[in-house]
Design a protein around this motif. Sequence first.
Motif, short mmCIF file in Angstrom:
data_model
loop_
_atom_site.label_atom_id
_atom_site.label_comp_id
_atom_site.label_asym_id
_atom_site.label_seq_id
_atom_site.Cartn_x
_atom_site.Cartn_y
_atom_site.Cartn_z
N ARG A 1 -20.96 19.64 12.57
CA ARG A 1 -20.24 19.38 11.33
C ARG A 1 -18.80 19.86 11.46
NH1 ARG A 1 -24.83 21.86 10.18
NH2 ARG A 1 -23.79 23.79 9.63
N ASN A 2 -17.94 19.23 10.69
CA ASN A 2 -16.51 19.59 10.67
C ASN A 2 -15.94 19.62 12.09
OD1 ASN A 2 -14.04 20.29 9.60
ND2 ASN A 2 -14.53 22.47 9.50
N ALA B 1 -5.69 11.37 14.01
CA ALA B 1 -5.53 11.62 12.58
C ALA B 1 -6.54 10.84 11.75
CB ALA B 1 -4.11 11.27 12.15
N ASP B 2 -6.87 9.62 12.16
CA ASP B 2 -7.81 8.79 11.40
C ASP B 2 -9.26 9.27 11.54
OD1 ASP B 2 -5.79 7.17 10.52
OD2 ASP B 2 -6.17 5.56 11.98
N LYS B 3 -9.63 9.77 12.70
CA LYS B 3 -11.03 10.08 12.96
C LYS B 3 -11.39 11.56 12.86
CE LYS B 3 -11.60 5.95 15.74
NZ LYS B 3 -11.88 5.38 17.04
N PHE B 4 -10.40 12.43 12.92
CA PHE B 4 -10.69 13.87 12.89
C PHE B 4 -9.94 14.54 11.76
CE2 PHE B 4 -11.81 12.68 17.18
CZ PHE B 4 -12.99 13.36 17.37
N PRO B 5 -10.51 15.54 11.14
CA PRO B 5 -11.83 16.13 11.42
C PRO B 5 -12.96 15.21 10.97
CG PRO B 5 -10.84 17.23 9.54
CD PRO B 5 -9.84 16.24 10.05
N MET B 6 -13.99 15.17 11.79
CA MET B 6 -15.18 14.37 11.46
C MET B 6 -16.11 15.24 10.63
SD MET B 6 -16.22 12.24 14.85
CE MET B 6 -17.49 11.34 13.97
N TRP C 1 -16.32 22.98 16.21
CA TRP C 1 -17.30 22.45 15.28
C TRP C 1 -18.16 23.56 14.70
CZ3 TRP C 1 -17.98 22.52 20.49
CH2 TRP C 1 -19.19 23.00 20.99
N GLU C 2 -18.94 23.18 13.71
CA GLU C 2 -19.93 24.06 13.09
C GLU C 2 -21.30 23.42 13.29
OE1 GLU C 2 -18.84 24.29 8.99
OE2 GLU C 2 -16.88 25.14 9.42
N ASP C 3 -22.33 24.25 13.40
CA ASP C 3 -23.69 23.74 13.46
C ASP C 3 -24.62 24.74 12.79
OD1 ASP C 3 -24.04 25.76 15.38
OD2 ASP C 3 -23.89 24.37 17.06
N ASP C 4 -25.93 24.49 12.88
CA ASP C 4 -26.90 25.36 12.22
C ASP C 4 -26.99 26.74 12.86
OD1 ASP C 4 -27.45 23.35 10.45
OD2 ASP C 4 -29.16 22.59 11.58
#
Length: 157
Positions: free
Chosen positions: A88-89, A107-112, A141-144
């Motif tokens: 995430r993020n 710029a268009d795709k990130f941050p996802m 990124w972030e995850d669980d």
Amino acid sequence: MPAIIDAGDIIAGFAFLLSGYATWQTVSFNKKQKSLIESQEKLNYLLMEKENEDSLKEKRADLGASFIKIGSTKYRLKIWNKGASTARNVRIEFPDGNDVVIDSEVADKFPMESLERHQSVELIATVHLQTKRKHVVRLLWEDDAQSHNEKLSYPTL
């Protein structure tokens, strides 16, 4: 007075020797059993560590980056998630500068918001003769498992 040995003394002597042998066998067995218990405790500890590690792997995303060639002159920078969890993020940075990926693509795709397991995203790359062959890409990124993950990737053309 001479010592007289009768049958009762002989039986008592054998009983004493048999008792000593049984005591020695019991002590030897207890040492082996203690060693077995210690080995079993170590094995249980290792199994618990492995289970904890496997559980953590299921919560982790693992991102990577590489250049892929499409046709004879077109390139893409592919960012993918090969981990077991959703990232995430997702953010991308170029520590040594970005001279290969179009800025509007980034710029268009990130941050996802999220990058699912086995999902990928491709960024258009502009390659010319003066383009350096090795690039540094920082993926965040972030995850669980953690709220902040970072990985440096070194894709080459």
